[in-house]
Design a protein around this motif. Structure first.
Motif, PDB file in Angstrom:
ATOM      1  N   ALA A  82      67.719  -2.679  23.724  1.00 41.23           N
ATOM      2  CA  ALA A  82      68.239  -2.968  22.419  1.00 41.23           C
ATOM      3  C   ALA A  82      68.875  -4.042  22.142  1.00 41.23           C
ATOM      4  O   ALA A  82      69.622  -4.481  23.123  1.00 41.23           O
ATOM      5  CB  ALA A  82      69.018  -2.166  21.589  1.00 41.23           C
ATOM      6  N   GLU A 136      56.745   2.101  23.522  1.00 42.03           N
ATOM      7  CA  GLU A 136      57.927   2.208  22.670  1.00 42.03           C
ATOM      8  C   GLU A 136      58.521   1.622  21.975  1.00 42.03           C
ATOM      9  O   GLU A 136      59.126   0.333  22.915  1.00 42.03           O
ATOM     10  CB  GLU A 136      58.893   3.720  23.672  1.00 42.03           C
ATOM     11  N   GLY A 137      60.059   1.410  20.495  1.00 46.38           N
ATOM     12  CA  GLY A 137      60.023   0.502  20.565  1.00 46.38           C
ATOM     13  C   GLY A 137      60.067  -0.021  19.245  1.00 46.38           C
ATOM     14  O   GLY A 137      59.385  -0.291  19.033  1.00 46.38           O
ATOM     15  N   ASN A 139      63.297  -7.252  21.312  1.00 47.10           N
ATOM     16  CA  ASN A 139      63.983  -5.678  21.194  1.00 47.10           C
ATOM     17  C   ASN A 139      65.009  -5.877  19.779  1.00 47.10           C
ATOM     18  O   ASN A 139      65.606  -6.267  20.275  1.00 47.10           O
ATOM     19  CB  ASN A 139      64.055  -5.029  22.025  1.00 47.10           C
ATOM     20  N   THR A 188      67.336   1.336  20.170  1.00 41.75           N
ATOM     21  CA  THR A 188      67.352   1.955  21.076  1.00 41.75           C
ATOM     22  C   THR A 188      65.850   1.133  22.326  1.00 41.75           C
ATOM     23  O   THR A 188      65.151   0.195  22.302  1.00 41.75           O
ATOM     24  CB  THR A 188      66.047   3.635  21.466  1.00 41.75           C
ATOM     25  N   ALA A 201      62.705  -0.087  24.109  1.00 38.49           N
ATOM     26  CA  ALA A 201      61.121  -0.374  24.280  1.00 38.49           C
ATOM     27  C   ALA A 201      60.881  -0.340  25.773  1.00 38.49           C
ATOM     28  O   ALA A 201      61.362  -0.546  26.606  1.00 38.49           O
ATOM     29  CB  ALA A 201      61.477  -1.785  23.588  1.00 38.49           C
TER      30      ALA A 201
END
Length: 150
Positions: free
Chosen positions: A79, A99-100, A131, A135, A137
């Motif tokens: 992050a 993800e992210g 990012n 959370t 990525a």
């Protein structure tokens, strides 16, 4: 957004060291293996820790028998971090976001991207990634094209 001018010499040096380590791991799976079909097991890919707290997994790197350069790796980006300063290169890239919450830089424009998105970076265009979520990525990079000294 942070740019190349916001990086200290130390940060830039650590980013370049991370790239060199990733390239060294990827070279081990280079041109000789590019003519063979195979499955790359995610859990078996060597992990390289990056200076920004992230990590990379090299999949393959080299020239296909048909003449195209290809490089594939997966990155976990913490992050608030960028993998490296915005840059451009002779090949094209696809980023497959797993993800992210990220922001993608295309020249001077920033665009939001997230899970399931596919980003295309055309050759010789300034691009970057950050990012912007809370959370880590995760994304795959698939580079294709002519590999020139940059």
């Amino acid at each position: 957004m942070a740019g190349m001018s916001d990086l200290s010499r130390r940060d830039f040096g650590m980013a370049m060291a991370a790239f060199a380590a990733l390239a060294g791991v990827a070279e081990a799976q280079g041109d000789a293996a590019m003519g063979l079909s195979r499955v790359f097991r995610y859990g078996e890919l060597p992990v390289v820790k990056n200076a920004n707290g992230g990590e990379s997994r090299a999949v393959m790197h080299g020239t296909l028998p048909t003449g195209e350069f290809v490089e594939v790796h997966e990155t976990m980006l913490p992050a608030g971090q960028m993998p490296h300063p915005a840059h451009k290169h002779s090949h094209s890239e696809f980023l497959l976001i797993r993800e992210g919450d990220l922001q993608y830089q295309d020249e001077d424009k920033w665009l939001p991207v997230g899970p399931g998105d596919v980003v295309f970076s055309a050759h010789n265009r300034m691009h970057g990634l950050k990012n912007v979520g809370t959370t880590p990525a995760r994304y795959f990079v698939v580079a294709v094209g002519v590999q020139k000294a940059e």
